[in-house]
Design a protein around this motif. Sequence first.
Motif, mmCIF file in Angstrom:
data_model
loop_
_atom_site.group_PDB
_atom_site.id
_atom_site.type_symbol
_atom_site.label_atom_id
_atom_site.label_comp_id
_atom_site.label_asym_id
_atom_site.label_seq_id
_atom_site.Cartn_x
_atom_site.Cartn_y
_atom_site.Cartn_z
ATOM 1 N N LEU A 1 0.921 -1.184 -0.186
ATOM 2 C CA LEU A 1 0.159 -0.009 0.005
ATOM 3 C C LEU A 1 0.857 1.249 -0.016
ATOM 4 C CD1 LEU A 1 -2.540 1.141 0.057
ATOM 5 C CD2 LEU A 1 -2.923 0.960 2.396
ATOM 6 N N ALA A 2 1.927 1.147 0.792
ATOM 7 C CA ALA A 2 2.745 2.437 0.809
ATOM 8 C C ALA A 2 3.457 2.438 -0.650
ATOM 9 C CB ALA A 2 4.001 2.140 1.753
ATOM 10 N N ALA A 3 3.566 1.588 -1.301
ATOM 11 C CA ALA A 3 4.039 1.751 -2.908
ATOM 12 C C ALA A 3 3.129 2.367 -3.783
ATOM 13 C CB ALA A 3 4.635 0.445 -3.563
ATOM 14 N N LEU A 4 1.802 2.257 -3.244
ATOM 15 C CA LEU A 4 0.708 2.985 -4.024
ATOM 16 C C LEU A 4 0.513 4.267 -3.613
ATOM 17 C CD1 LEU A 4 -1.335 -0.221 -4.371
ATOM 18 C CD2 LEU A 4 -0.011 0.672 -6.249
ATOM 19 N N ASP A 5 0.505 4.748 -2.446
ATOM 20 C CA ASP A 5 -0.142 5.898 -1.998
ATOM 21 C C ASP A 5 1.216 6.632 -1.157
ATOM 22 O OD1 ASP A 5 -1.398 7.758 -0.431
ATOM 23 O OD2 ASP A 5 -3.323 6.253 -0.263
ATOM 24 N N PRO A 6 1.577 7.751 -1.467
ATOM 25 C CA PRO A 6 2.477 8.683 -0.899
ATOM 26 C C PRO A 6 2.013 9.041 0.341
ATOM 27 C CG PRO A 6 1.663 9.927 -2.500
ATOM 28 C CD PRO A 6 1.218 8.247 -2.655
ATOM 29 N N THR A 7 0.703 9.272 0.637
ATOM 30 C CA THR A 7 0.220 9.522 2.008
ATOM 31 C C THR A 7 0.281 8.688 3.081
ATOM 32 O OG1 THR A 7 -1.339 11.234 0.878
ATOM 33 C CG2 THR A 7 -1.652 10.503 3.291
ATOM 34 N N TYR A 8 0.054 7.382 2.673
ATOM 35 C CA TYR A 8 0.268 6.083 3.576
ATOM 36 C C TYR A 8 1.574 5.935 3.724
ATOM 37 C CZ TYR A 8 -0.447 1.331 5.301
ATOM 38 O OH TYR A 8 -0.609 0.366 6.190
ATOM 39 N N ARG A 9 2.406 5.976 2.793
ATOM 40 C CA ARG A 9 3.890 5.759 2.971
ATOM 41 C C ARG A 9 4.534 6.645 3.921
ATOM 42 N NH1 ARG A 9 4.904 5.680 -1.995
ATOM 43 N NH2 ARG A 9 5.608 7.869 -2.197
ATOM 44 N N ALA A 10 4.117 8.167 3.996
ATOM 45 C CA ALA A 10 4.631 8.982 5.032
ATOM 46 C C ALA A 10 4.208 8.480 6.348
ATOM 47 C CB ALA A 10 4.055 10.342 4.777
ATOM 48 N N ALA A 11 2.868 7.944 6.480
ATOM 49 C CA ALA A 11 2.339 7.775 7.952
ATOM 50 C C ALA A 11 2.880 6.149 8.312
ATOM 51 C CB ALA A 11 0.778 7.466 7.682
ATOM 52 N N ALA A 12 3.204 5.426 7.626
ATOM 53 C CA ALA A 12 3.627 4.019 7.655
ATOM 54 C C ALA A 12 5.124 3.878 7.899
ATOM 55 C CB ALA A 12 3.387 3.150 6.649
#
Length: 332
Positions: A307-318
């Motif tokens: 999911l982090a690879a698909l979504d920069p917002t999630y990547r920043a949170a994770a």
Amino acid sequence: MKHVFFVHSHITYLVSRGVIRERGLAPADVLFVCARGYPPPADGYQWVDFPERRWVLTWRLGQWFAQKRELAQFIDRVAGGRDFAWYLPHTAVSYFRAFIGHPLCRGFHLIEEGMGAYFTAEAIGPVLRQLVSSRPGWRGWVLRLWVRLRPPVFADPRYLTAWGCTDDAFPGYPRRRKVEIAGVLPAAAESIETVVVFDGALETHIATPEAFFRCVQDLVEQLSRDGRSTVFYKLHPVQYRDTRYTPRLRQLLDANTHGVRFVELAPDFCLEALAAAGQACFYVFLSSVAIYAAEGGCRVYSMSDRLAALDPTYRAAAKDLPEPVRKRMVFL
């Protein structure tokens, strides 16, 4: 003295029961204050519902004063004229300050509620600020201003003891103790070999719908490749209150073309008890259930990196996932 436990989930309840056993507290001296609609087991302890409100999150001055008065009256009823101690998941929400500031409050303890207990006291601050202020639109702008003016504090330093259920809980906290958690295995749990645990990433605005549902499709394909023909799944508590995306998620699972049969577990199903039994394989994103499943000897896989690879917002949170949590999972 009365001991008042604020519980809103299976894990806060199980840790609270561990504290009660460890301290030898008499049932007559224990009260559970239950939030988020959590129904405690019928085990002989007294409990009351916490009145769900927005509390200070209102711009109407009259409503704000009315809610402050209602909260004060509720705490008075909880105290019942006796000295009492609170056991709280954290102190980051504003109304918890009213709890610990009551004249009859003789101190407060922290109880593990999941992922937050695995950050250091210093590291949890930026995570909280990002989570609180992640809403889009003008509400997000207001919340970002609010947390800048008054940053949330996960663990007020006046706490008496931080109670966790693993050796890694509350890292760096000077006053912490470990308790054992034990729950009754849910009915028919023996038939569960694979379980998917969803979190509230969509509802808390740390993932976009496009990225999330693409990742769920990848998860279904992964389950099929792994030979998982029947898969049980559990929604996050927030997904029962905020149902914007829940129907789409259920439809995606039920109508999948990979031959995987999905069975939804009831909202009151205790995943932590299943995890402690060590018999199921868990697929998660970043659910704290992964901690307890790994602790119980279960194999735990995470879709978080996908999911982090698909979504920069999630990547920043994770990106700041605590190492004690990360080491417990296999990332797909």
